[in-house]
Design an enzyme around this catalytic site. Structure first.
Site, PDB file in Angstrom:
ATOM      1  CG  MET A  28      -1.894  -1.207   1.146  1.00  9.25           C
ATOM      2  SD  MET A  28      -3.438  -0.954   2.018  1.00  9.25           S
ATOM      3  CE  MET A  28      -2.862  -0.750   3.668  1.00  9.25           C
ATOM      4  CB  ALA A  30       4.200   4.540   3.156  1.00 16.54           C
ATOM      5  CG  LEU A  31       7.177   1.220  -1.371  1.00 19.42           C
ATOM      6  CD1 LEU A  31       7.810   1.058  -2.753  1.00 19.42           C
ATOM      7  CD2 LEU A  31       6.360  -0.017  -1.024  1.00 19.42           C
ATOM      8  CG  HIS A  32       8.705   0.063   5.455  1.00 21.35           C
ATOM      9  ND1 HIS A  32       8.949  -1.280   5.626  1.00 21.35           N
ATOM     10  CD2 HIS A  32       7.361   0.211   5.634  1.00 21.35           C
ATOM     11  CE1 HIS A  32       7.832  -1.899   5.919  1.00 21.35           C
ATOM     12  NE2 HIS A  32       6.834  -1.023   5.910  1.00 21.35           N
ATOM     13  CG  HIS A  35       7.182  -2.356   1.622  1.00 20.45           C
ATOM     14  ND1 HIS A  35       7.066  -1.160   2.291  1.00 20.45           N
ATOM     15  CD2 HIS A  35       5.977  -2.961   1.715  1.00 20.45           C
ATOM     16  CE1 HIS A  35       5.839  -1.038   2.761  1.00 20.45           C
ATOM     17  NE2 HIS A  35       5.155  -2.121   2.436  1.00 20.45           N
ATOM     18  CD  GLN A  59      -5.982  -3.627   3.047  1.00 17.03           C
ATOM     19  OE1 GLN A  59      -5.865  -4.111   1.937  1.00 17.03           O
ATOM     20  NE2 GLN A  59      -5.005  -3.727   3.938  1.00 17.03           N
ATOM     21  N   GLY A 151       4.808 -10.092   4.347  1.00 14.15           N
ATOM     22  CA  GLY A 151       5.611 -10.002   5.569  1.00 14.15           C
ATOM     23  C   GLY A 151       4.935 -10.714   6.733  1.00 14.15           C
ATOM     24  CD  GLN A 157      -2.029  -8.632   4.742  1.00 10.08           C
ATOM     25  OE1 GLN A 157      -2.876  -7.753   4.749  1.00 10.08           O
ATOM     26  NE2 GLN A 157      -0.761  -8.393   4.420  1.00 10.08           N
ATOM     27  CB  VAL A 180      12.539  -5.817   8.135  1.00  9.93           C
ATOM     28  CG1 VAL A 180      13.779  -4.928   8.147  1.00  9.93           C
ATOM     29  CG2 VAL A 180      12.678  -6.904   7.068  1.00  9.93           C
TER      30      VAL A 180
END
Ligand code: PAF
Length: 286
Positions: A28, A30-32, A35, A59, A151, A157, A180
């Protein structure tokens, strides 16, 4: 990096690349670093990785949460550009669909995941997993991936997605990837962006208390471990506990005695201000 905004464009591209294996990383945005680990894993295992960025409205049971969800697509594109995306052996393409592309008919589907849709996240976020299942089924249909990466922070999920794949008899292989953590051990999450530095430090206690629970698993009773965790969180005024559960890692049914399972996981949801964080730790797996 190639960016596709429509199903038609993406599918046209996928039909032209002679790729034996397609890895899919749904996000969704806001990659970190969390991801990043999913994308790297996919690049190791597939010739082509499709990463999607789509803030899935179905969701979110809470409108405010949907509105506040961090969105920064130019930062996400920059982030993805570090992945050697155009290297033909491990290419990464971005799928950036609109809501109309994903839900053209606006038809709501209803799924039954048994106990998985009754406990913990499901109990506190009604409809959440139904929305996750809707979007994942749609994405799998569009991308037809060989493998899809999720993840383990979102443990429930992951269990729901595995169950969905089983129910629909899909051939995609679901790969769970380890949590992570930031330098202070806070589980990486897009929501962490909304924490102040002080809140981040306080949130680091979540993992610390999970580790205490792990250390005392089997020497104390399940109830004692639970009570200790709840008391520890109560001592940090900025943390508001939503739930803490000790459950079987396969069924997610909560346990009362350690002997009830040989795969035991502690799950927690905590509010730090108005930011909701979840985390989990395996207490034992024999
Ligand atoms: O975990 C997430 O970011 C989302 O639930 C997912 C899997 C991308 C579906 O919208």
């Amino acid at each position: 990096m190639l960016v596709f905004k429509t199903v038609r464009e993406l599918q046209q591209f996928l039909s032209t690349v002679a790729s034996n294996s397609i890895g899919f990383v749904p996000t969704m945005g806001a990659l970190h670093q969390g991801h990043l680990s999913l994308i790297e894993k996919s690049q190791q295992q597939n010739e082509l990785t499709v990463c999607s960025v789509f803030v899935n409205p179905t969701q979110f049971n809470n409108k405010e949460d949907l509105l506040n969800y961090p969105r920064n697509i130019s930062a996400d594109i920059q982030f993805l550009a570090c992945f050697d995306c155009d290297n033909e052996e491990k290419r990464v393409v971005l799928f950036l669909p609109s809501e109309n592309e994903i839900y053209p008919n606006k038809i709501e589907k209803n799924y039954d995941f048994g106990n998985l849709s009754l406990v913990m996240e499901a109990q506190h976020r009604p409809g959440h997993f139904n929305g996750v299942a809707m979007v994942i089924e749609r994405f799998f249909d569009i991308v037809q991936p060989t493998k899809a990466y999720f993840g383990e922070k979102d443990f429930q999920q992951l269990a729901v997605v595995r169950n969905l794949v089983k129910q629909l008899n899909l051939s995609v292989q679901i790969i769970g990837c380890p949590i992570v953590r930031e330098a202070n051990n806070l589980a990486m999450s897009s929501r962490n962006e909304r924490l102040t530095p002080e809140q981040k430090e306080q949130a680091a206690n979540i993992y610390k208390f999970l580790q205490h629970a792990k250390q005392h698993a089997k020497t104390l009773t399940v109830e004692e471990v639970k009570n200790n965790f709840v008391d520890s969180i109560k001592n940090i005024p900025t943390l508001q506990l939503e739930y803490f559960e000790i459950a079987d890692g396969n069924t997610l049914l909560s346990i009362n005695n350690w002997s009830e399972t040989n795969y035991c996981v502690a799950f927690v949801a905590v509010f730090v201000g108005n930011v909701r964080l979840i985390d989990n730790v395996t207490l034992h797996k024999d």
